[in-house]
Each structure stands twice: as structure tokens, then as C-alpha cells.
Scaffold this active site. Structure first.
Site, mmCIF file in Angstrom:
data_model
loop_
_atom_site.group_PDB
_atom_site.id
_atom_site.type_symbol
_atom_site.label_atom_id
_atom_site.label_comp_id
_atom_site.label_asym_id
_atom_site.label_seq_id
_atom_site.Cartn_x
_atom_site.Cartn_y
_atom_site.Cartn_z
ATOM 1 N N GLY A 66 39.138 32.413 64.202
ATOM 2 C CA GLY A 66 40.177 31.413 63.969
ATOM 3 C C GLY A 66 40.866 31.454 62.631
ATOM 4 O O GLY A 66 41.840 30.732 62.424
ATOM 5 N N GLU A 104 33.153 35.324 64.352
ATOM 6 C CA GLU A 104 33.854 36.111 65.388
ATOM 7 C C GLU A 104 35.337 36.276 65.054
ATOM 8 O O GLU A 104 36.204 35.873 65.841
ATOM 9 C CB GLU A 104 33.739 35.400 66.743
ATOM 10 C CG GLU A 104 32.338 35.182 67.243
ATOM 11 C CD GLU A 104 32.302 34.287 68.486
ATOM 12 O OE1 GLU A 104 33.289 33.582 68.762
ATOM 13 O OE2 GLU A 104 31.282 34.298 69.184
ATOM 14 N N PRO A 105 35.663 36.850 63.914
ATOM 15 C CA PRO A 105 37.071 36.962 63.542
ATOM 16 C C PRO A 105 37.781 38.031 64.359
ATOM 17 O O PRO A 105 37.220 39.088 64.644
ATOM 18 C CB PRO A 105 37.008 37.389 62.073
ATOM 19 C CG PRO A 105 35.730 38.174 61.991
ATOM 20 C CD PRO A 105 34.773 37.505 62.940
ATOM 21 N N GLY A 106 39.004 37.756 64.734
ATOM 22 C CA GLY A 106 39.825 38.769 65.398
ATOM 23 C C GLY A 106 41.077 38.991 64.574
ATOM 24 O O GLY A 106 41.241 39.969 63.858
ATOM 25 N N ARG A 107 41.952 38.005 64.632
ATOM 26 C CA ARG A 107 43.253 38.089 63.963
ATOM 27 C C ARG A 107 43.129 38.414 62.472
ATOM 28 O O ARG A 107 43.888 39.210 61.947
ATOM 29 C CB ARG A 107 43.964 36.751 64.131
ATOM 30 C CG ARG A 107 45.408 36.749 63.682
ATOM 31 C CD ARG A 107 45.958 35.318 63.649
ATOM 32 N NE ARG A 107 45.607 34.519 64.789
ATOM 33 C CZ ARG A 107 46.375 34.379 65.881
ATOM 34 N NH1 ARG A 107 47.537 34.968 65.949
ATOM 35 N NH2 ARG A 107 45.977 33.616 66.873
ATOM 36 N N TYR A 116 54.273 31.908 72.710
ATOM 37 C CA TYR A 116 53.942 30.839 71.750
ATOM 38 C C TYR A 116 55.106 30.475 70.842
ATOM 39 O O TYR A 116 54.929 29.683 69.918
ATOM 40 C CB TYR A 116 52.789 31.268 70.839
ATOM 41 C CG TYR A 116 51.604 31.881 71.529
ATOM 42 C CD1 TYR A 116 50.804 31.135 72.382
ATOM 43 C CD2 TYR A 116 51.266 33.212 71.311
ATOM 44 C CE1 TYR A 116 49.708 31.706 73.017
ATOM 45 C CE2 TYR A 116 50.166 33.787 71.931
ATOM 46 C CZ TYR A 116 49.395 33.027 72.779
ATOM 47 O OH TYR A 116 48.323 33.590 73.392
ATOM 48 N N CYS A 141 64.156 41.436 82.044
ATOM 49 C CA CYS A 141 64.992 40.457 82.723
ATOM 50 C C CYS A 141 64.393 39.074 82.645
ATOM 51 O O CYS A 141 63.956 38.488 83.649
ATOM 52 C CB CYS A 141 65.156 40.860 84.183
ATOM 53 S SG CYS A 141 65.758 42.522 84.325
ATOM 54 N N GLU A 142 64.321 38.543 81.466
ATOM 55 C CA GLU A 142 63.812 37.188 81.210
ATOM 56 C C GLU A 142 64.507 36.702 79.951
ATOM 57 O O GLU A 142 64.549 37.438 78.948
ATOM 58 C CB GLU A 142 62.305 37.209 80.900
ATOM 59 C CG GLU A 142 61.417 37.685 81.991
ATOM 60 C CD GLU A 142 60.757 36.568 82.778
ATOM 61 O OE1 GLU A 142 60.958 35.401 82.449
ATOM 62 O OE2 GLU A 142 60.044 36.910 83.724
ATOM 63 N N TYR A 145 46.396 40.635 69.192
ATOM 64 C CA TYR A 145 47.003 40.065 70.408
ATOM 65 C C TYR A 145 48.371 40.682 70.681
ATOM 66 O O TYR A 145 49.266 40.024 71.203
ATOM 67 C CB TYR A 145 47.084 38.530 70.306
ATOM 68 C CG TYR A 145 45.751 37.905 69.944
ATOM 69 C CD1 TYR A 145 44.737 37.855 70.887
ATOM 70 C CD2 TYR A 145 45.496 37.431 68.665
ATOM 71 C CE1 TYR A 145 43.495 37.324 70.564
ATOM 72 C CE2 TYR A 145 44.251 36.896 68.331
ATOM 73 C CZ TYR A 145 43.264 36.847 69.285
ATOM 74 O OH TYR A 145 42.037 36.322 68.961
HETATM 75 N N1 LLP Z 1 35.846 33.654 69.355
HETATM 76 C C1 LLP Z 1 36.265 33.040 70.479
HETATM 77 C C2 LLP Z 1 35.289 32.362 71.331
HETATM 78 C C3 LLP Z 1 37.626 33.061 70.815
HETATM 79 O O1 LLP Z 1 38.036 32.451 71.922
HETATM 80 C C4 LLP Z 1 38.559 33.725 69.964
HETATM 81 C C5 LLP Z 1 39.977 33.760 70.284
HETATM 82 C C6 LLP Z 1 38.060 34.366 68.806
HETATM 83 C C7 LLP Z 1 36.711 34.292 68.535
HETATM 84 C C8 LLP Z 1 38.952 35.093 67.846
HETATM 85 O O2 LLP Z 1 39.869 34.253 67.260
HETATM 86 P P1 LLP Z 1 40.779 34.747 66.036
HETATM 87 O O3 LLP Z 1 39.861 35.019 64.870
HETATM 88 O O4 LLP Z 1 41.475 35.966 66.441
HETATM 89 O O5 LLP Z 1 41.676 33.619 65.774
HETATM 90 N N2 LLP Z 1 46.616 35.166 72.056
HETATM 91 C C9 LLP Z 1 46.633 34.176 70.998
HETATM 92 C C10 LLP Z 1 45.272 33.956 70.384
HETATM 93 C C11 LLP Z 1 44.207 33.576 71.386
HETATM 94 C C12 LLP Z 1 42.852 33.401 70.775
HETATM 95 C C13 LLP Z 1 41.807 33.287 71.820
HETATM 96 N N3 LLP Z 1 40.476 33.198 71.313
HETATM 97 C C14 LLP Z 1 47.664 34.584 69.960
HETATM 98 O O6 LLP Z 1 48.295 35.625 70.133
HETATM 99 O O7 LLP Z 1 47.865 33.878 68.993
#
Ligand code: LLP
Length: 425
Positions: free
Chosen positions: A242, A276-279, A319, A348-349, A377
């Protein structure tokens, strides 16, 4: 402040690390996702360092970017992986992630996915409901094994982010309310197939302040205290992902600020930490490069029609997300007021707009634009809509680069289609 990635200009030309973007696109074409190895590693390290004192398990969230090369390089740097499906389990294992570093979160895990995860011996299931806990118990018993689980708590906090990516409010489908969680801890302490070893909190994505995390830990901490009071062995706190990044003018907390805000609470709770970082790791490490097909004017507006669309990068359409767009070559000044464009894709949107009303100088066909902050993402949410081929992906490391995903071909578009001749002549 240093711009938080390794895309920069040298004599007017955009580079990724030491490689001109134009050299890559000349070889692989557009649209193409390009990632910086250094940015990826540095972002992981920043988190590792900020929380070093707790020696956390940092599980990169595969949903943010599931490319095998990226997963493997992060795993080699010590990361674990956060998965949400059997498909991501497969990828995680393919990338060489030790199962002891895999955590599995999803509100709807199927028996098949649970069983494959048990067979692999993953570290932990983040459980989102009572029937799911029972399913894991049943399947673990069948395998004569013991599954470690964490209860995902929905702490009902406001994450101050886009409502589609806020997950910790009471009306959302995620997690278990604290009262029910405490009941589950009491009732299920004796289940023979599961050991409830911690709690999980993921309150949303692109969160720029520490406060919602602090509130979530406080509420989760209460569950831990109550659970421990009747003997539940709660050793782990998984704080989810997050952490927000800079797309435009956000001022997100740094990992140090984040750590400073949450570490005292974690110390008090005496828990082992999982993140659990992604972004945060991959968002600013990737760009989407696209080529201008046409410039068109209509009703006094100017459009740059490019060869990437919402099928390649869905975030703006879904978003209303802002992504900075910059020419990859030298920017040439436009005559007064003429250098503003809506950057639109070929789909086409009407939602197929990557960027609105941007000052991009004088643009013409064949020029290329980089859409920044597209590492998270981006490719994972790409589709074949409108019969479009998902883009190639490239990784740059210093002066070298390599393709890490080949561009799809038209044959890929029909690979799984079947024309049943018994029904259709
Ligand atoms: N852990 C869980 C349980 C999650 O559901 C998520 C993201 C993460 C970790 C990683 O979150 P982050 O660190 O990346 O914020 N498609 C959307 C974002 C959806 C996030 C879903 N869950 C976008 O493009 O902004």
C-alpha cells in the site's frame, strides 16, 4: 530531491540507466514496457534498510508486476512473494522463490489453489473468512500437514486513496471484522490442520501517509492482545502493501518515515513483521513507451493518437489515474498554446485516454512518448481487447538491456480458441 527512478535525459534524449530509450525501441518497436534494474533493487533495499531492525520478510506483490525476470531478480535480492492465485503460485515457483517466502492472500481461494499451495509448502495463508479457514483445515488434514495461517483483519480505517483500491473499510469485501476474528481465534485454536500464527492487514493501495497504517495496527493489535490472552500463538503481523509513490505531486512518506511511525507499535506487540509491497518497488521502475501515430485536431482540441491504449495501460481509464507523459526525444517548443494534447489510444472506447491536456511541445508522427510510473499494475493489467497484442517488456541494467517478455503475435490471439466442427460447419 532526487527523482525516484533511473529514467533521465542526456542531451535531450531519454535514457533508462545508461541506455537510450530510442535504441531499445529501434530494436523491439512500440509499445514497450521498459524497466530499470537499479530502481527496482534500490526500492527494495530502501524498505529492507528502513525495517532492518525487525528483519522482516518482504514479499513483493506479484500482482503489481508478474514478469518472471523481475520476480527472479527481487527474489535474488532476498524478497519473498505475495501471491493471490494458483497462477501466481506457479510463477513464484518458476521464478525460484523458496516456498518458505511465499504468502497467499485472496478472498476466494479455490480448493485446487489451496491444495497446490499446501503441496508446495508455502509460508502462510492470509485467511479472509471462517469457511476458508475450514477449507484450509480440511485440505491440510487430507495431506497430513499443518498450514500456517494469518487472519486478515478488516480494521475499518480510511486509507485516503481511490475508492477502488481502498480495502480496509467495513463495507469492503476484504478481511474479517475484529470481533469475528477474536471469536475465530477462540473457537479454532484446536483445529488440527491449521495454526493461526498471526494477523494480516492490507488496507489499500497508493496510501501516502502513515496514519491509516498506524490506526490499522492499533486495531489489529487489539485482536492480537485478546487472542494471546487465551493462548493463541500470534507471532506475526503482516502489514500488507500500500505504500504510495509519486505520480504527479504526491508527497508520500518515505520508508524511513513509515518505519518510524510503525516500529514502536510493532515493538510493543512483539511481533515478527511481514510486508507485501508492490507499487513501491516497481511503480517508478517502469515506463511504457509508445509512438505517436497521428496528430489530429477537432473542435479546437488537439489529440496525439498513439500506438498504446487502455489495453496496455488500464490505470487512467479505470481509476482516472494520472501518469506523467514525456517525449523520449528532444522537446521542441510549440507556438503559443499549440503544444497541448490529449494523448489517446486506438481503442474503440471513449475512456481510452492515457493523458489529458498535456503540454508536450511540438509533436509529430513517429515521435515517441514515455508514460512514467507504469511499472506497477501496467503489464499485469494488460489485455488483448480490440485484438491487440500485449506489449514487449525490456529490462535495463547499466549499459545492457534484454527482452524479458516477447511481444505477442497474432497467433497468440487465437491460441486457445476452438471452433467445434460438430456444432459449426
Ligand atoms: N497485499 C495485498 C493483500 C493486496 O491486495 C495488494 C494490492 C498488495 C499487497 C500490494 O499493494 P501495493 O503495495 O502495490 O499498493 N490495480 C490498482 C492497485 C490494486 C491493488 C490491489 N492489491 C492500481 O493500479 O492502482
Amino acid at each position: 530531491m532526487r527523482y525516484p527512478h533511473d529514467f533521465h535525459r542526456v542531451n535531450g534524449a531519454l535514457y533508462c540507466e545508461q541506455v537510450p530509450i530510442a535504441r531499445i525501441t529501434a530494436a523491439v518497436g512500440t509499445p514497450v514496457y521498459i524497466y530499470s534494474h537499479r530502481t527496482l533493487v534500490e526500492h527494495l533495499q530502501k524498505l529492507q534498510q528502513a525495517f532492518a531492525i525487525l528483519r522482516p520478510l518482504i514479499c513483493f506483490s506479484v500482482k503489481a508486476n508478474g514478469n518472471l525476470a523481475i520476480l527472479r531478480l527481487l527474489v535474488q535480492q532476498g524478497a519473498g512473494l505475495d501471491i493471490v492465485s494458483g497462477g501466481e503460485l506457479y510463477k513464484a515457483l518458476q521464478a525460484g522463490c523458496p516456498p518458505s517466502r511465499i504468502v497467499f492472500a485472496s478472498v476466494g481461494k479455490s480448493d485446487e489453489e489451496i491444495d497446490a499451495s499446501l503441496a508446495a509448502g508455502i509460508f502462510c495463508f492470509n485467511v479472509e473468512s471462517e469457511p476458508e479457514l475450514e477449507a484450509i483445515n480440511r485440505l491440510a488434514r487430507r495431506r497430513k500437514t499443518l498450514a500456517r495461517v494469518a487472519l486478515r483483519i478488516n480494521p475499518d480505517v480510511e486509507a485516503h486513496t481511490h475508492h477502488y483500491i481502498a480495502t480496509g473499510k467495513k463495507e469492503s469485501k476484504f478481511g474479517i471484522d475484529p470481533k469475528t476474528a477474536v471469536k475465530m481465534l477462540r473457537r479454532h485454536a484446536q483445529l488440527p490442520g491449521v495454526r493461526i500464527a498471526g494477523i494480516h492487514l492490507h488496507i489499500g493501495s497508493q496510501i501516502t501517509q502513515a496514519k491509516p497504517f498506524v490506526q490499522a495496527i492499533q486495531r489489529g493489535g487489539e485482536v492480537i492482545r485478546q487472542g494471546r490472552a487465551f493462548g493463541a500463538p500470534l507471532e506475526y503481523l503482516n502489514l500488507g502493501g500500500g505504500l504510495g509513490i509519486i505520480y504527479k505531486d504526491e508527497q508520500p512518506q518515505t520508508p524511513q518515515q513509515f518505519a518510524k511511525a510503525v516500529l514502536p507499535l510493532l515493538h510493543q506487540l512483539q511481533v515478527r513483521l511481514i510486508l507485501e509491497p508492490g507499487r513501491f518497488i516497481v511503480g517508478n521502475a517502469g515506463v511504457l513507451v509508445t509512438e505517436v501515430l497521428y496528430i489530429k485536431q477537432a473542435y479546437g482540441k488537439q489529440f496525439a493518437v498513439v500506438d498504446a491504449g487502455m489495453n496496455d495501460l488500464l490505470r487512467p481509464a479505470l481509476y482516472g489515474a494520472y501518469h506523467e507523459v514525456i517525449p523520449t526525444g528532444r522537446v521542441t517548443a510549440a507556438r503559443n498554446g499549440q503544444g497541448r494534447y490529449d494523448v489517446v489510444g486506438p481503442i474503440c472506447e471513449s475512456a481510452d485516454v492515457l493523458a489529458r491536456d498535456r503540454a508536450l511541445g511540438r509533436l509529430g508522427s513517429g515521435q515517441q512518448l514515455a508514460v512514467l510510473g507504469a511499472g506497477a499494475y501496467g503489464s499485469t493489467m494488460a489485455s488483448n481487447y480490440n485484438g491487440r497484442l500485449r506489449p514487449a517488456e525490456v529490462l535495463v541494467r547499466g549499459t545492457r538491456w534484454a527482452i524479458i517478455r516477447r511481444r505477442e503475435t497474432v497467433a497468440d490471439l487465437v491460441r486457445h480458441d476452438v471452433v467445434p466442427h460438430q456444432l459449426i460447419r
